[in-house]
Design an enzyme around this catalytic site. Structure first.
Site, mmCIF file in Angstrom:
data_model
loop_
_atom_site.group_PDB
_atom_site.id
_atom_site.type_symbol
_atom_site.label_atom_id
_atom_site.label_comp_id
_atom_site.label_asym_id
_atom_site.label_seq_id
_atom_site.Cartn_x
_atom_site.Cartn_y
_atom_site.Cartn_z
ATOM 1 N N LYS A 1 36.660 39.422 49.147
ATOM 2 C CA LYS A 1 37.853 39.065 48.381
ATOM 3 C C LYS A 1 38.833 40.229 48.455
ATOM 4 O O LYS A 1 38.477 41.364 48.153
ATOM 5 C CB LYS A 1 37.496 38.795 46.930
ATOM 6 C CG LYS A 1 38.730 38.399 46.145
ATOM 7 C CD LYS A 1 38.435 38.139 44.702
ATOM 8 C CE LYS A 1 39.757 37.798 44.038
ATOM 9 N NZ LYS A 1 39.673 37.789 42.613
ATOM 10 N N THR B 1 37.435 41.510 40.056
ATOM 11 C CA THR B 1 37.892 42.072 41.322
ATOM 12 C C THR B 1 37.775 43.586 41.196
ATOM 13 O O THR B 1 38.674 44.254 40.686
ATOM 14 C CB THR B 1 39.344 41.649 41.623
ATOM 15 O OG1 THR B 1 39.408 40.224 41.619
ATOM 16 C CG2 THR B 1 39.803 42.171 42.965
#
Length: 174
Positions: A171, A96
């Site tokens: 995301k 991430t």
């Protein structure tokens, strides 16, 4: 046939390796933490002494580390993935991270005729181990198509989101 490498075999990396083990795929793996290396061995991975050595043994390299800085260090740093990757290798960035980090890695990789795409994960380790993961992927469609069979060895789905960085922005960032 693709040869799979993993850099980062902590909680998420070992969960992904467990899915590969179920698919009878052996990966070459490296992590800086001895406990994570032991977890990789338990999941059937062959271990390597560095990210560079993983890349030398692989045509697809999964990078599963925690932060932007860790991605930059293990891919671009000394003994990093790009030091060992052969032209044509594909680096999958699962962390991430910011799209700017993904683009920086992809630009450096392109200088070596290596490819990089973002393949962000939407699950926690226990869900990954149960087969409930979906990857959100950004990059060239042809690279997604190449990675797709490998990603499906670890997940229930892999969704092409668009150009490089689109998996990152789809995301939510922590």
């Amino acid at each position: 046939m693709e040869r799979i490498g993993f850099v980062g075999t902590g909680a998420m990396g070992s969960a992904l390796l467990s899915r590969l083990k179920l698919a009878n795929v052996v990966a070459t793996a490296f992590d800086i933490a001895p406990a994570a290396m032991e977890a990789a061995r338990r999941e059937g991975a062959e271990t390597a002494p560095s990210a560079k050595a993983v890349a030398q043994a692989s045509t697809i390299i999964d990078v599963v580390v925690r932060t932007d800085q860790e991605v930059l260090e293990c891919v671009l740093g000394d003994n990093g993935v790009l030091d060992g990757a052969a032209p044509g290798a594909l680096v999958l960035l699962h962390s991430t991270i910011r799209p700017t980090t993904t683009k920086k890695v992809a630009e450096a990789a392109a200088d070596k005729r290596v490819y990089a795409i973002d393949a962000c994960m939407t699950a926690i380790p226990s869900v990954v181990r149960q087969g409930g993961l979906t990857f959100l992927v950004g990059g060239q469609k042809a690279l997604f198509d190449r990675a797709h069979p490998h990603l499906l060895n670890m997940a229930k789905d892999a969704v092409y989101m668009g150009p490089l960085g689109c998996g990152n922005v789809t995301k939510p960032f922590k």
